[in-house]
Design a protein around this motif. Structure first.
Motif, PDB file in Angstrom:
ATOM      1  N   SER A  11      12.170 -26.497  10.416  1.00  0.00           N
ATOM      2  CA  SER A  11      10.877 -27.132  10.674  1.00  0.00           C
ATOM      3  C   SER A  11      10.833 -27.639  12.122  1.00  0.00           C
ATOM      4  O   SER A  11      11.858 -27.674  12.808  1.00  0.00           O
ATOM      5  CB  SER A  11      10.718 -28.302   9.703  1.00  0.00           C
ATOM      6  OG  SER A  11       9.498 -28.970   9.933  1.00  0.00           O
ATOM      7  N   HIS A  12       9.631 -28.003  12.554  1.00  0.00           N
ATOM      8  CA  HIS A  12       9.511 -28.615  13.884  1.00  0.00           C
ATOM      9  C   HIS A  12       8.281 -29.524  13.920  1.00  0.00           C
ATOM     10  O   HIS A  12       7.726 -29.769  14.978  1.00  0.00           O
ATOM     11  CB  HIS A  12       9.382 -27.531  14.966  1.00  0.00           C
ATOM     12  CG  HIS A  12       8.245 -26.587  14.688  1.00  0.00           C
ATOM     13  ND1 HIS A  12       8.412 -25.247  14.496  1.00  0.00           N
ATOM     14  CD2 HIS A  12       6.921 -26.812  14.515  1.00  0.00           C
ATOM     15  CE1 HIS A  12       7.239 -24.688  14.242  1.00  0.00           C
ATOM     16  NE2 HIS A  12       6.320 -25.630  14.248  1.00  0.00           N
ATOM     17  N   VAL A  13       7.824 -29.969  12.755  1.00  0.00           N
ATOM     18  CA  VAL A  13       6.532 -30.668  12.706  1.00  0.00           C
ATOM     19  C   VAL A  13       6.546 -31.916  13.596  1.00  0.00           C
ATOM     20  O   VAL A  13       7.548 -32.640  13.650  1.00  0.00           O
ATOM     21  CB  VAL A  13       6.128 -31.039  11.260  1.00  0.00           C
ATOM     22  CG1 VAL A  13       5.740 -29.781  10.499  1.00  0.00           C
ATOM     23  CG2 VAL A  13       7.217 -31.791  10.519  1.00  0.00           C
ATOM     24  N   THR A  56       7.493 -20.236  16.846  1.00  0.00           N
ATOM     25  CA  THR A  56       6.143 -19.869  16.396  1.00  0.00           C
ATOM     26  C   THR A  56       5.043 -20.626  17.143  1.00  0.00           C
ATOM     27  O   THR A  56       3.873 -20.515  16.792  1.00  0.00           O
ATOM     28  CB  THR A  56       5.973 -20.128  14.885  1.00  0.00           C
ATOM     29  OG1 THR A  56       6.389 -21.458  14.605  1.00  0.00           O
ATOM     30  CG2 THR A  56       6.752 -19.146  14.058  1.00  0.00           C
ATOM     31  N   HIS A  57       5.403 -21.403  18.136  1.00  0.00           N
ATOM     32  CA  HIS A  57       4.365 -22.029  18.977  1.00  0.00           C
ATOM     33  C   HIS A  57       4.231 -21.337  20.326  1.00  0.00           C
ATOM     34  O   HIS A  57       3.410 -21.762  21.137  1.00  0.00           O
ATOM     35  CB  HIS A  57       4.633 -23.525  19.161  1.00  0.00           C
ATOM     36  CG  HIS A  57       4.219 -24.296  17.965  1.00  0.00           C
ATOM     37  ND1 HIS A  57       3.065 -25.059  17.910  1.00  0.00           N
ATOM     38  CD2 HIS A  57       4.778 -24.373  16.738  1.00  0.00           C
ATOM     39  CE1 HIS A  57       2.950 -25.587  16.713  1.00  0.00           C
ATOM     40  NE2 HIS A  57       3.972 -25.187  15.977  1.00  0.00           N
ATOM     41  N   TRP A  58       5.022 -20.301  20.552  1.00  0.00           N
ATOM     42  CA  TRP A  58       4.873 -19.551  21.809  1.00  0.00           C
ATOM     43  C   TRP A  58       4.004 -18.335  21.514  1.00  0.00           C
ATOM     44  O   TRP A  58       4.458 -17.350  20.963  1.00  0.00           O
ATOM     45  CB  TRP A  58       6.237 -19.148  22.372  1.00  0.00           C
ATOM     46  CG  TRP A  58       6.147 -18.439  23.696  1.00  0.00           C
ATOM     47  CD1 TRP A  58       5.002 -18.149  24.401  1.00  0.00           C
ATOM     48  CD2 TRP A  58       7.219 -17.909  24.463  1.00  0.00           C
ATOM     49  NE1 TRP A  58       5.305 -17.478  25.562  1.00  0.00           N
ATOM     50  CE2 TRP A  58       6.663 -17.312  25.626  1.00  0.00           C
ATOM     51  CE3 TRP A  58       8.602 -17.875  24.283  1.00  0.00           C
ATOM     52  CZ2 TRP A  58       7.442 -16.701  26.601  1.00  0.00           C
ATOM     53  CZ3 TRP A  58       9.388 -17.263  25.250  1.00  0.00           C
ATOM     54  CH2 TRP A  58       8.808 -16.687  26.395  1.00  0.00           C
ATOM     55  N   GLU A 124       8.002 -24.340  24.108  1.00  0.00           N
ATOM     56  CA  GLU A 124       7.022 -25.018  23.259  1.00  0.00           C
ATOM     57  C   GLU A 124       7.735 -25.940  22.257  1.00  0.00           C
ATOM     58  O   GLU A 124       8.963 -25.931  22.159  1.00  0.00           O
ATOM     59  CB  GLU A 124       6.190 -23.967  22.515  1.00  0.00           C
ATOM     60  CG  GLU A 124       5.149 -23.290  23.402  1.00  0.00           C
ATOM     61  CD  GLU A 124       4.071 -24.270  23.874  1.00  0.00           C
ATOM     62  OE1 GLU A 124       3.745 -25.219  23.135  1.00  0.00           O
ATOM     63  OE2 GLU A 124       3.574 -24.088  25.007  1.00  0.00           O
ATOM     64  N   TYR A 125       6.932 -26.643  21.463  1.00  0.00           N
ATOM     65  CA  TYR A 125       7.585 -27.652  20.629  1.00  0.00           C
ATOM     66  C   TYR A 125       8.307 -27.080  19.411  1.00  0.00           C
ATOM     67  O   TYR A 125       9.085 -27.791  18.781  1.00  0.00           O
ATOM     68  CB  TYR A 125       6.646 -28.814  20.305  1.00  0.00           C
ATOM     69  CG  TYR A 125       5.610 -28.675  19.216  1.00  0.00           C
ATOM     70  CD1 TYR A 125       5.943 -28.675  17.865  1.00  0.00           C
ATOM     71  CD2 TYR A 125       4.250 -28.647  19.535  1.00  0.00           C
ATOM     72  CE1 TYR A 125       4.983 -28.628  16.882  1.00  0.00           C
ATOM     73  CE2 TYR A 125       3.271 -28.604  18.553  1.00  0.00           C
ATOM     74  CZ  TYR A 125       3.646 -28.583  17.226  1.00  0.00           C
ATOM     75  OH  TYR A 125       2.686 -28.540  16.239  1.00  0.00           O
ATOM     76  N   GLY A 126       8.089 -25.794  19.111  1.00  0.00           N
ATOM     77  CA  GLY A 126       8.920 -25.165  18.082  1.00  0.00           C
ATOM     78  C   GLY A 126      10.382 -25.133  18.492  1.00  0.00           C
ATOM     79  O   GLY A 126      11.284 -25.122  17.650  1.00  0.00           O
ATOM     80  N   SER A 185       4.267 -21.856   3.920  1.00  0.00           N
ATOM     81  CA  SER A 185       2.805 -21.745   4.042  1.00  0.00           C
ATOM     82  C   SER A 185       2.328 -22.699   5.138  1.00  0.00           C
ATOM     83  O   SER A 185       2.962 -23.726   5.405  1.00  0.00           O
ATOM     84  CB  SER A 185       2.138 -22.068   2.704  1.00  0.00           C
ATOM     85  OG  SER A 185       2.288 -23.433   2.393  1.00  0.00           O
ATOM     86  N   HIS A 186       1.219 -22.335   5.771  1.00  0.00           N
ATOM     87  CA  HIS A 186       0.821 -23.081   6.971  1.00  0.00           C
ATOM     88  C   HIS A 186      -0.696 -23.233   7.039  1.00  0.00           C
ATOM     89  O   HIS A 186      -1.324 -22.875   8.026  1.00  0.00           O
ATOM     90  CB  HIS A 186       1.345 -22.349   8.212  1.00  0.00           C
ATOM     91  CG  HIS A 186       1.337 -23.173   9.457  1.00  0.00           C
ATOM     92  ND1 HIS A 186       0.409 -23.004  10.451  1.00  0.00           N
ATOM     93  CD2 HIS A 186       2.147 -24.171   9.867  1.00  0.00           C
ATOM     94  CE1 HIS A 186       0.647 -23.861  11.434  1.00  0.00           C
ATOM     95  NE2 HIS A 186       1.700 -24.587  11.103  1.00  0.00           N
ATOM     96  N   ARG A 187      -1.249 -23.781   5.971  1.00  0.00           N
ATOM     97  CA  ARG A 187      -2.681 -24.052   5.975  1.00  0.00           C
ATOM     98  C   ARG A 187      -2.837 -25.554   6.270  1.00  0.00           C
ATOM     99  O   ARG A 187      -2.617 -26.402   5.408  1.00  0.00           O
ATOM    100  CB  ARG A 187      -3.281 -23.692   4.620  1.00  0.00           C
ATOM    101  CG  ARG A 187      -4.776 -23.342   4.599  1.00  0.00           C
ATOM    102  CD  ARG A 187      -5.695 -24.343   5.238  1.00  0.00           C
ATOM    103  NE  ARG A 187      -7.104 -23.990   5.000  1.00  0.00           N
ATOM    104  CZ  ARG A 187      -8.103 -24.775   5.348  1.00  0.00           C
ATOM    105  NH1 ARG A 187      -7.879 -25.950   5.958  1.00  0.00           N
ATOM    106  NH2 ARG A 187      -9.360 -24.416   5.102  1.00  0.00           N
ATOM    107  N   GLY A 238       0.609 -17.818   7.236  1.00  0.00           N
ATOM    108  CA  GLY A 238       1.926 -17.948   7.867  1.00  0.00           C
ATOM    109  C   GLY A 238       1.876 -18.417   9.310  1.00  0.00           C
ATOM    110  O   GLY A 238       1.093 -17.907  10.112  1.00  0.00           O
ATOM    111  N   GLU A 239       2.697 -19.360   9.628  1.00  0.00           N
ATOM    112  CA  GLU A 239       2.768 -19.868  11.004  1.00  0.00           C
ATOM    113  C   GLU A 239       3.299 -18.760  11.910  1.00  0.00           C
ATOM    114  O   GLU A 239       4.348 -18.163  11.632  1.00  0.00           O
ATOM    115  CB  GLU A 239       3.690 -21.092  11.073  1.00  0.00           C
ATOM    116  CG  GLU A 239       3.735 -21.658  12.481  1.00  0.00           C
ATOM    117  CD  GLU A 239       4.326 -23.052  12.538  1.00  0.00           C
ATOM    118  OE1 GLU A 239       5.174 -23.384  11.686  1.00  0.00           O
ATOM    119  OE2 GLU A 239       3.929 -23.800  13.454  1.00  0.00           O
ATOM    120  N   GLY A 240       2.578 -18.494  13.005  1.00  0.00           N
ATOM    121  CA  GLY A 240       2.971 -17.376  13.872  1.00  0.00           C
ATOM    122  C   GLY A 240       2.945 -16.064  13.101  1.00  0.00           C
ATOM    123  O   GLY A 240       3.643 -15.121  13.462  1.00  0.00           O
TER     124      GLY A 240
HETATM  125 FE   FE2 Z   1       4.264 -25.590  13.999  1.00  0.00          FE
END
Ligand code: FE2
Length: 307
Positions: A11-13, A56-58, A124-126, A185-187, A238-240
């Protein structure tokens, strides 16, 4: 030669960072922080010199990219959630040599990948959030890989992961860990509902789907998971688009992999999304199940296969 010693989905929330700071969220993500520290501890124990993060933030709109500058240092504010991550300091060494090796091997495997060693681009923050807790003492070198891939085939991402493993095992003199930094999941909660969903998953469907996926990971049922990944990425928001996961599972052997995931931080909800820290054992693989290079084939080029 070299070795991939550890693989993990993490995770990286941003609420993990808030958990450090004084305020209403203080302490709320201690389990995630403890999980990062445990994965960092294991990496040290295994002699890891470099952590490669599939971030997944890049966001990238063409090709795959590797940020392998010699050193990273700065202050980071998230453009997505500036009220969550603001002026967060970061510093760690990079690994230009390994970054170039990874890109070369990926290209040899038919997946166009560019290494950027002389760049002002910051991670990025990921990458930044897990490194904050795993690598506070700058022990590990860090490489960030683009994994918010807007127009890419999941098969190419799987092949990229496998190519990176080959690069390390055949050409690198050192020990590496792979982290897939992204959610299940990433909603995100609908605007205005974020506080209500701070610790929850957006819907029972998504929560059930994630739990079933975690069961597959723990059972080593990667054949089923790989087959359903494209649909899971789409229907699970899905994230990224879950390219981080495709890269990680590709590095592990794709559908041929049979390792059983070990959950280090139990599944938790964050602003509607599903999060986990889990370690996947790295096992010997033949590479037989690795998908062919899809973009190259689509473009009419001869796919160059060494797997
Ligand atoms: Fe994220």
């Amino acid at each position: 030669m070299g070795k991939v010693a550890l693989a993990a989905k993490v995770s990286h929330v941003p609420s993990i960072y808030l958990s450090e700071l004084d305020g209403p969220r203080k302490g709320s993500r201690q389990a995630a922080i403890d999980g990062f520290k445990e994965i960092g501890r294991r990496c040290r124990e295994l002699g890891v010199d470099t952590i490669v993060v599939f971030d997944t933030h890049w966001l990238v709109n063409a090709s795959y990219h590797i940020n392998c500058a010699a050193h990273f240092k700065g202050l980071y504010t998230s453009n997505e959630l500036p009220h969550f991550i603001s002026n967060m300091d970061f510093e760690f060494p990079g690994n230009p040599q390994l970054g170039r090796l990874l890109a070369e091997e990926a290209c040899d495997f038919g997946v166009e990948t560019l290494a950027h060693d002389a760049t002002t681009l910051q991670p990025e923050y990921g990458t930044l959030v897990p490194m904050r807790y795993m690598n506070a003492d700058l022990h590990f070198k860090v490489i960030s890989v683009s994994a918010l891939c807007t127009v890419h085939y999941l098969n190419d991402s799987a092949r990229l992961g496998w190519a990176m493993r080959q690069a390390i095992e055949q050409h690198y003199d050192g020990t590496v860990a792979f982290l897939a930094s992204g959610s299940l999941s990433h909603r995100f909660a609908q605007n205005g509902l974020a506080p209500e969903f701070a610790q929850k998953i957006w819907s029972p469907f998504l929560e059930t789907l994630d739990h079933r996926v975690i069961e597959m990971w723990q059972a080593g049922d990667w054949a089923t998971f790989c087959e359903m990944l494209p649909e899971y990425a789409a229907k699970g928001h899905g994230e990224g688009f879950m390219h981080d996961t495709a890269m990680l599972v590709g590095a592990l052997g794709w559908s041929e992999y049979a390792g059983r995931a070990e959950v280090v931080t139990p599944y938790f909800g964050a602003s509607g999304t599903g999060q986990i820290n889990a370690v996947f054992p790295v096992t010997a693989q033949t590479g037989r199940a690795i998908p062919a290079a899809q973009a190259s084939a689509a473009a009419g080029y001869q796919a160059y296969s060494r797997a």
